[in-house]
Write an enzyme that holds these catalytic residues in place. Structure first.
Site, PDB file in Angstrom:
ATOM      1  N   LYS A 170       0.869  -1.178   0.000  1.00 50.31           N
ATOM      2  CA  LYS A 170       0.000   0.000   0.000  1.00 50.31           C
ATOM      3  C   LYS A 170       0.907   1.228   0.000  1.00 50.31           C
ATOM      4  O   LYS A 170       1.470   1.605   1.016  1.00 50.31           O
ATOM      5  CB  LYS A 170      -0.899   0.004   1.243  1.00 50.31           C
ATOM      6  CG  LYS A 170      -2.250   0.737   1.043  1.00 50.31           C
ATOM      7  CD  LYS A 170      -2.147   2.221   0.725  1.00 50.31           C
ATOM      8  CE  LYS A 170      -1.744   3.025   1.946  1.00 50.31           C
ATOM      9  NZ  LYS A 170      -1.723   4.514   1.605  1.00 50.31           N
ATOM     10  N   GLY A 201      -4.623   3.619  -2.310  1.00 46.05           N
ATOM     11  CA  GLY A 201      -5.720   4.140  -1.499  1.00 46.05           C
ATOM     12  C   GLY A 201      -5.199   4.993  -0.368  1.00 46.05           C
ATOM     13  O   GLY A 201      -3.996   5.226  -0.235  1.00 46.05           O
ATOM     14  N   GLY A 203      -4.410   6.068   3.616  1.00 43.40           N
ATOM     15  CA  GLY A 203      -3.968   5.370   4.811  1.00 43.40           C
ATOM     16  C   GLY A 203      -5.113   5.096   5.754  1.00 43.40           C
ATOM     17  O   GLY A 203      -5.161   4.036   6.398  1.00 43.40           O
ATOM     18  N   GLY A 207      -4.898   1.569   4.173  1.00 47.75           N
ATOM     19  CA  GLY A 207      -3.774   1.286   5.059  1.00 47.75           C
ATOM     20  C   GLY A 207      -4.205   0.678   6.376  1.00 47.75           C
ATOM     21  O   GLY A 207      -3.624  -0.297   6.852  1.00 47.75           O
ATOM     22  N   GLU A 245       9.735   1.957  10.720  1.00 43.60           N
ATOM     23  CA  GLU A 245      10.768   2.963  10.500  1.00 43.60           C
ATOM     24  C   GLU A 245      10.046   4.300  10.538  1.00 43.60           C
ATOM     25  O   GLU A 245       9.308   4.653   9.628  1.00 43.60           O
ATOM     26  CB  GLU A 245      11.465   2.719   9.157  1.00 43.60           C
ATOM     27  CG  GLU A 245      12.782   3.472   9.031  1.00 43.60           C
ATOM     28  CD  GLU A 245      12.594   4.865   8.475  1.00 43.60           C
ATOM     29  OE1 GLU A 245      12.665   5.825   9.284  1.00 43.60           O
ATOM     30  OE2 GLU A 245      12.380   5.000   7.272  1.00 43.60           O
ATOM     31  N   CYS A 279      13.791  11.406   6.619  1.00 39.85           N
ATOM     32  CA  CYS A 279      13.640  11.128   8.050  1.00 39.85           C
ATOM     33  C   CYS A 279      14.968  11.157   8.787  1.00 39.85           C
ATOM     34  O   CYS A 279      15.018  11.424   9.990  1.00 39.85           O
ATOM     35  CB  CYS A 279      12.938   9.789   8.265  1.00 39.85           C
ATOM     36  SG  CYS A 279      13.733   8.401   7.431  1.00 39.85           S
TER      37      CYS A 279
END
Length: 472
Positions: A170, A201, A203, A207, A245, A279
């Site tokens: 996803k 789609g 989240g 998700g 993560e 990140c």
């Protein structure tokens, strides 16, 4: 404008069972460039069912039987790098130079690393009177972010397939076109039906349904810490393994005696690359108080090299952020920093000159930042560098470890031994010493609220394995 009303499920493209659509906007022009299917729980059910049907047979394949289609997958990505780069530019706004070298090039290198690893990996060992087997975890839900849309897909899907797992992917709703291109390459590589599945789609709907699905054995998620916590809660109810993560607020510590100019310039490039949407970015620069103003001046001058511009132009080093919401989020943090006492050394919350259209943000350097300020504690995910002064090494360590995050960081010192000694005391998963270069085989992941588990190399493969022992 391209319109996609299908999902990749059970070895082919199938009409979505939902009927809704998501708009994909070019963040540099704000124009809708495509629509994709807005998958629902019904699409997720179909994809997970296909993955479960394929799981047993794929999990029993030999390494050679997995290496063949994985090699074709890697070659397919390599052959379509130019198209991948253009797609990332269009839906994310990465400058074309960076998109070509990193967004399209790095995934090929990561895929190659797993081919080499799989070829020599030992899936069983003798321990006393036991034989210990490493077996595939089963059906994997891979939920990926928008900032490195292909790299994050490859870093999850390729090791999962190499381990013998089946996958339902996803992707982020802002960058689904890259994921669809990846699915095309998978389809051409000749994997058995159901081994890989794609559901586009939101989240909130697709998700969440995937993370909580009873047919999923492992959830691998990259994204914000807030969403990671909700995924862990949903997975926990089903006693699923999770690999998370999450966010970061990484510190780059420049110790006395280090090459200050090099450390600060590398830090600026680290923060402003990919428009700060990384990140691991060193968003906190920690400098000794005696060198503080010199460091601020160097950082402000470095920011001038990253003026935002058209991401399709070869000379552009910084494009827009991904969407309007992210633009306002980043500008809001800049305003909050100034309100709390930070000094604008470069940039600011105003729109860049000459760019009336697009989700652009100025590369910003905030001076006089103190450790308790919001900009020093929360992940901004934009081109904002906060510079913090410290008194001595212990004070620097206290500041570096003084957030809920622990994903990455940097240490600069006059000698390697001093830098390593400091880095060993940092509560973070990965530290670069004096600008050490990226290693695609090194384990990547965080401490504290930055996540659970590791990606890349042997550690990334082993996230998708479970252990069984037979006693004789």
């Amino acid at each position: 404008m391209r319109q996609h009303a299908d999902q990749y499920i059970d070895g082919g493209w199938r009409p979505t069972l939902g009927g809704g659509a998501l708009e994909v906007r070019n963040p540099a022009t704000e124009q809708v460039i495509a629509t994709v299917a807005a998958g629902t729980a019904a699409d997720v059910d179909a994809a997970v069912a296909a993955a479960r049907r394929a799981a047993r047979a794929w999990g029993l394949t030999t390494r050679e039987e997995r290496l063949a289609p994985l090699g074709r997958l890697r070659d397919g990505l390599a052959a379509r790098q130019a198209e991948i780069a253009d797609t990332v530019v269009a839906e994310l706004g990465s400058p074309i130079g960076f998109a070509t070298a990193v967004q399209a090039g790095l995934p090929v290198a990561i895929a190659s690393s797993y081919l080499e690893l799989l070829a020599g990996y030992e899936f069983q060992e003798k321990v006393g009177n036991s034989t210990v087997y490493s077996e595939p975890a089963g059906v994997v839900a891979a939920i990926t972010p928008w900032n490195y849309p292909l790299h994050q897909v490859v870093a999850k899907v390729v090791p999962a397939l190499a381990a013998g797992c089946t996958v339902v992917l996803k992707p982020a709703e802002d960058t689904p076109l890259t994921a669809r291109l990846f699915a095309e390459v998978v389809d051409a590589a000749g994997f058995p039906p159901g081994v890989f599945n794609l559901v586009t789609g939101t989240g909130v709907e697709a998700g969440a349904a995937l993370a909580a699905h009873p047919g999923v054995d492992l959830v691998s998620f990259t994204g914000s810490t807030a969403v990671g916590r909700s995924i862990a809660e949903a997975a926990g109810r089903g006693v699923k393994k999770v690999a998370l993560e999450l966010g970061g607020k990484s510190a780059n510590v420049v110790l006395p005696g280090a090459d200050l100019a090099r450390a600060v310039n590398v830090n600026a490039a680290n923060v402003f690359t990919n428009t700060g949407q990384t990140c691991t970015a060193w968003t906190r620069l920690l400098v000794h108080q005696d060198q503080y103003e010199e460091a601020v001046a160097i950082a402000a001058k470095a920011a001038e090299k990253f003026h935002p511009g058209d991401p399709t132009a070869p000379e552009t080093r910084m494009g827009p952020v991904v969407n309007a919401k992210q633009r306002e989020r980043v500008r809001g943090y800049i305003r909050a920093g100034v309100e709390q006492g930070a000094r604008l050394a470069a940039g600011g919350a105003d729109a860049p000159d000459g760019l009336p259209t697009g989700y652009f943000v100025l590369p910003t350097v905030l001076a006089d930042v103190t450790p308790e300020m919001t900009v020093a504690q929360e992940e901004i995910f934009g081109p904002v560098l906060s510079i913090i002064a410290y008194r001595d090494e212990e004070h620097a360590l206290e500041i570096a470890n003084g957030t809920e995050y622990g994903l990455a960081g940097g240490v600069w010192a006059a000698d390697e031994q001093t830098a390593v000694a400091f880095a060993r005391r940092m509560d973070t998963g990965q530290v670069d010493i004096n600008g050490g270069r990226f290693n695609p085989l090194a384990p990547f992941g965080g401490y504290k609220s930055s996540g659970i588990g590791r990606e890349l190399g042997r550690y990334g493969l082993e996230e998708f394995l479970q252990t069984k022992s037979l006693q004789f």
